[in-house]
Write an enzyme that holds these catalytic residues in place. Structure first.
Site, short mmCIF file in Angstrom:
data_model
loop_
_atom_site.label_atom_id
_atom_site.label_comp_id
_atom_site.label_asym_id
_atom_site.label_seq_id
_atom_site.Cartn_x
_atom_site.Cartn_y
_atom_site.Cartn_z
N LYS A 209 25.84 43.71 21.90
CA LYS A 209 26.03 44.41 20.63
C LYS A 209 25.32 43.74 19.45
CE LYS A 209 28.82 47.99 21.43
NZ LYS A 209 28.59 49.35 20.91
N SER B 297 27.51 43.88 30.52
CA SER B 297 27.36 44.07 29.08
C SER B 297 28.13 43.09 28.20
CB SER B 297 27.77 45.50 28.70
OG SER B 297 29.13 45.73 29.06
#
Length: 413
Positions: A52, A306
């Site tokens: 992110k 992720s």
């Protein structure tokens, strides 16, 4: 859409001195298990332990001096918040970060640490979508810049640098499996990967309890799910982005979902077998491999891990969900006759040699003759369950199988 040109290479250059080029690691165990060459893109090893940061920094770094002076706002379940916080510190701008009240404490603490005094955290609402409403209102009221978690071209461009690195490190990649929450990663990385190799197979995966992109595909556009399972918090959104939907629809070859229990089993396996600590969303791409077996056989495959922001306090819940999913943990309401030896009979003649009572508590006495108890039993092998039920019947114990009654299960367990 046609007028927008996403420059992922320029974004990669912009991020080069800030974002870690994460490892692309060959995994021998998974490769053997699925008869392919399987690599893990380790975004759990990113500076803020998730991808992110890429999108957040790419957007904030392109704001004007005036915009940076007014500050930024974001809404996030945790990982985007850390990326924004890190960016605020690096770019010397103040940020206000809205997070759901249920956000794991570990993510809140990490966000504060990365912000280094440049941010303020506001905990509000039960879901990302709830806190998003509050964050947007605050942004308007204070004339600040909102940094979306996924539905913004600069953010998508930043997330796409994951794809740039995959192609740099392993240009022969044939399949890439990516987790999807709002869709920023799949939209960005997927777009770049398809540009470089139109024949590459791209698979998106969501938690079964929050299939927002899958439903968007089915309906031809984003739809708001009335209710979602929030367990896979990094990928649990009610509505995907309009921009991310359009991009994902154009580049993804398949959309799959994975049960939350399977995600938990995968988290434990990655930890026990590879010493990799992943959060639930980070395990999605590996958890879906069973459903992709035929599509990946003999191919060079990349699973994007992720994120690794997993709160240690959640591990007991993760283990419990895994055992339930694997059929190794079962809960019952058992009516024990109120006479000497009833419990001894249950332990000696109902439980198998590999079975273990993990929970036992009387609920209440319904009469002088009997009393119901909540009993949790862990099996050594899921195949032992039918025999356990048969022994309960043979020894005349009345039971209610709570695993098959979701309402009772949630109320009592």
């Amino acid at each position: 859409m046609a007028d927008v040109k996403l420059d992922f290479v320029a974004a990669a250059q912009r991020l080069k001195q800030v974002v870690k080029h994460t490892p692309l690691e060959y995994n021998a165990g998974l490769s053997e298990a699925y008869d392919c060459k399987l690599y893990l893109k380790r975004e759990d090893l990113q500076i803020v332990r998730s991808y992110k940061l890429r999108g957040a920094y790419n957007m904030i770094s392109q704001l004007t001096a005036e915009e940076l002076g007014r500050g930024v706002v974001c809404a996030s379940a945790g990982n985007h918040a850390q990326g924004v916080a890190f960016s605020c510190d690096k770019l010397n701008t103040r940020g206000v970060i809205f997070m759901p009240e249920i956000t794991p404490k570990q993510k809140v603490r990490q966000t504060e640490m990365f912000g280094n005094g440049k941010i303020k955290i506001v905990l509000v609402g039960d879901t990302f979508d709830d806190c998003l409403v509050e964050a947007l209102a605050y942004t308007r009221a204070h004339q600040m810049t909102f940094i979306p978690p996924f539905d913004n071209y600069s953010v998508i461009e930043g997330q796409g640098t994951v794809g740039v690195e995959i192609m740099e490190d392993l240009p022969g990649t044939e399949v890439v499996i990516m987790p999807i929450g709002g869709g920023g990663l799949a939209a960005g990385a997927g777009s770049y990967l398809k540009q470089q190799n139109p024949g590459i197979l791209l698979i998106g995966v969501e938690p079964e309890g929050a299939p927002s992109m899958l439903k968007a595909f089915e309906h031809g556009g984003p739809v708001s799910l009335p209710d979602i399972n929030r367990f896979v918090d990094g990928a649990a959104v009610k509505t995907v982005g309009k921009l991310t939907f359009e991009l994902c629809r154009g580049v993804l070859d398949d959309m799959l979902t994975v049960p939350e229990g399977k995600v938990c089993t995968t988290i434990l396996k990655l930890y026990n077998e590879d010493a990799i600590v992943v959060e639930p969303a980070g395990a999605l791409s590996v958890a879906v491999l069973d459903a992709c077996r035929d599509k990946i056989k003999g191919k060079t495959v990349v699973c994007v891990v992720s994120g690794g922001n997993n709160d240690i306090e959640r591990m007991q819940e993760i283990k419990e969900k895994s055992l339930l999913y694997e059929g190794l943990k079962h809960y019952f309401i058992v009516k024990f006759p109120q006479r000497p030896g009833a419990l001894k009979l249950f332990v000696n003649h109902v439980l198998g040699p590999g079975d273990d009572i993990t929970r036992f508590e009387f609920i209440k006495k319904t009469s002088k003759e009997s009393g119901p108890a909540l009993v949790g039993i862990e099996l050594k092998d899921a195949a032992d369950y039918p025999a356990l039920l048969k022994r309960m019947e043979e020894n005349r114990f009345e039971v209610v199988e709570l695993n098959k009654d979701q309402t009772l299960f949630e109320f009592l367990v």
